[in-house]
Scaffold this motif. Structure first.
Motif, PDB file in Angstrom:
ATOM      1  N   GLU A  37       3.133   0.136 -26.969  1.00 14.55           N
ATOM      2  CA  GLU A  37       3.912   0.893 -27.948  1.00 14.55           C
ATOM      3  C   GLU A  37       3.681   2.391 -27.770  1.00 14.55           C
ATOM      4  O   GLU A  37       4.581   3.204 -27.985  1.00 14.55           O
ATOM      5  CB  GLU A  37       3.518   0.463 -29.361  1.00 14.55           C
ATOM      6  N   LYS A  54       5.925   3.588 -25.038  1.00 15.60           N
ATOM      7  CA  LYS A  54       7.302   3.657 -25.533  1.00 15.60           C
ATOM      8  C   LYS A  54       7.520   4.868 -26.420  1.00 15.60           C
ATOM      9  O   LYS A  54       8.552   5.548 -26.345  1.00 15.60           O
ATOM     10  CB  LYS A  54       7.623   2.376 -26.300  1.00 15.60           C
ATOM     11  N   THR A  55       6.546   5.182 -27.253  1.00 15.13           N
ATOM     12  CA  THR A  55       6.683   6.279 -28.203  1.00 15.13           C
ATOM     13  C   THR A  55       6.501   7.642 -27.546  1.00 15.13           C
ATOM     14  O   THR A  55       7.261   8.582 -27.807  1.00 15.13           O
ATOM     15  CB  THR A  55       5.664   6.127 -29.340  1.00 15.13           C
ATOM     16  N   ASN A  56       5.515   7.740 -26.659  1.00 15.56           N
ATOM     17  CA  ASN A  56       5.128   9.054 -26.138  1.00 15.56           C
ATOM     18  C   ASN A  56       5.675   9.389 -24.756  1.00 15.56           C
ATOM     19  O   ASN A  56       5.742  10.575 -24.395  1.00 15.56           O
ATOM     20  CB  ASN A  56       3.599   9.159 -26.101  1.00 15.56           C
ATOM     21  N   ASN A  67       8.285   7.051 -22.474  1.00 14.67           N
ATOM     22  CA  ASN A  67       9.647   6.630 -22.123  1.00 14.67           C
ATOM     23  C   ASN A  67      10.080   5.486 -23.021  1.00 14.67           C
ATOM     24  O   ASN A  67       9.515   4.387 -22.956  1.00 14.67           O
ATOM     25  CB  ASN A  67       9.701   6.194 -20.656  1.00 14.67           C
ATOM     26  N   ARG A  68      11.082   5.729 -23.811  1.00 15.67           N
ATOM     27  CA  ARG A  68      11.539   4.728 -24.775  1.00 15.67           C
ATOM     28  C   ARG A  68      12.107   3.475 -24.121  1.00 15.67           C
ATOM     29  O   ARG A  68      12.185   2.409 -24.740  1.00 15.67           O
ATOM     30  CB  ARG A  68      12.582   5.338 -25.711  1.00 15.67           C
ATOM     31  N   PHE A  69      12.505   3.586 -22.844  1.00 20.54           N
ATOM     32  CA  PHE A  69      13.032   2.422 -22.125  1.00 20.54           C
ATOM     33  C   PHE A  69      11.944   1.631 -21.418  1.00 20.54           C
ATOM     34  O   PHE A  69      12.208   0.555 -20.878  1.00 20.54           O
ATOM     35  CB  PHE A  69      14.098   2.866 -21.123  1.00 20.54           C
ATOM     36  N   GLN A  70      10.739   2.183 -21.348  1.00 20.16           N
ATOM     37  CA  GLN A  70       9.571   1.507 -20.781  1.00 20.16           C
ATOM     38  C   GLN A  70       9.786   1.082 -19.322  1.00 20.16           C
ATOM     39  O   GLN A  70       9.430  -0.026 -18.918  1.00 20.16           O
ATOM     40  CB  GLN A  70       9.181   0.312 -21.651  1.00 20.16           C
ATOM     41  N   ARG A 124      13.131  15.329 -21.463  1.00 20.76           N
ATOM     42  CA  ARG A 124      12.753  14.049 -20.882  1.00 20.76           C
ATOM     43  C   ARG A 124      13.995  13.354 -20.349  1.00 20.76           C
ATOM     44  O   ARG A 124      15.036  13.349 -21.007  1.00 20.76           O
ATOM     45  CB  ARG A 124      12.065  13.166 -21.931  1.00 20.76           C
ATOM     46  N   THR A 182      15.432   9.856 -18.007  1.00 21.08           N
ATOM     47  CA  THR A 182      15.268   8.595 -17.283  1.00 21.08           C
ATOM     48  C   THR A 182      16.450   8.418 -16.339  1.00 21.08           C
ATOM     49  O   THR A 182      17.349   9.248 -16.295  1.00 21.08           O
ATOM     50  CB  THR A 182      15.205   7.411 -18.254  1.00 21.08           C
TER      51      THR A 182
END
Length: 226
Positions: free
Chosen positions: A43, A46-48, A50-53, A64, A66
């Motif tokens: 988590e 994801k939070t800090n 890349n939200r797409f992981q 940022r 991706t």
């Protein structure tokens, strides 16, 4: 603030971005993410980060981004990349973009699926893909390689013309991937083999750096372990 590139060298687009950045002397800080250890699944990631992981991605100060192709286009504008790698002229750029869009449902999809089903998923789950299913994946990949040879390389030494571009780097990195699963993509394909050798030579020594881990795994002929 220095641009940060997050990647895993077992990721095809990660290798492509690394090679592209190094060739074009884009200043960046390298941050490796170990996908095999699940570092991208937390988590906190994801939070800090890349939200797409997924990898690759960049942090350029507060910005940022991706998706590797979007990153290429952004970096090419910000750092005034040499014209042949991502052309500024409209039609030449469109030709490179044509391949970059085509690859998602072709080179990337079919080479990656073969690699995943033949090697990665069995390694992670302990379950083998059925021979019938594997044959379908292989047939799709072979058809894609036929198109690379017979369409993209039919009249030119590189995918998009007489000079190497980022399209060649992305394609080569994808085509290298099945080697880990014991498949030789250039066997019986002199056109593809000659093109791969040109790309490796033009992108040396960074191509070799980016593929060091993959080459070690490929040397084990499909019996490699992470």
């Amino acid at each position: 603030m220095t641009l940060k590139l997050y990647l895993d060298f077992l990721s095809q687009p990660s290798r492509a971005l690394y090679i592209f950045f190094k060739i074009n002397k884009v200043p960046f800080e390298l941050s490796q993410v170990a996908l095999r250890k699940g570092e991208h699944l937390s988590e906190e990631f994801k939070t800090n980060l890349n939200r797409f992981q997924k990898v690759p991605f960049i942090h350029d100060g507060d910005f940022r981004l991706t998706e590797s192709v979007a990153i290429i286009r952004y970096v090419s504008k910000v750092h005034n990349i040499d014209n042949n790698w991502y052309p500024k002229e409209t039609k030449a750029q469109a030709r490179v973009d044509e391949y970059l869009e085509w690859q998602h449902n072709n080179t990337r999809a079919f080479c990656a699926l073969y690699f995943q089903r033949k090697w990665l998923f069995p390694l992670l789950t302990g379950r083998q893909t059925s021979p019938e299913t594997m044959q379908k994946y292989e047939d799709n990949m072979l058809a894609c390689l036929d198109q690379i040879e017979n369409i993209w390389l039919a009249d030119t030494p590189y995918l998009c013309g007489d000079r190497i571009s980022v399209a060649d780097i992305f394609a080569a990195c994808e085509i290298e991937q099945p080697r880990v699963a014991g498949f030789d993509p250039i066997k019986g394909r002199p056109v593809l083999s000659a093109w791969m050798n040109r790309v490796r030579s033009e992108a040396s020594p960074f191509y070799e750096e980016a593929h060091a881990v993959l080459n070690k795994l490929a040397e084990k002929g499909g019996k490699a372990k992470l």
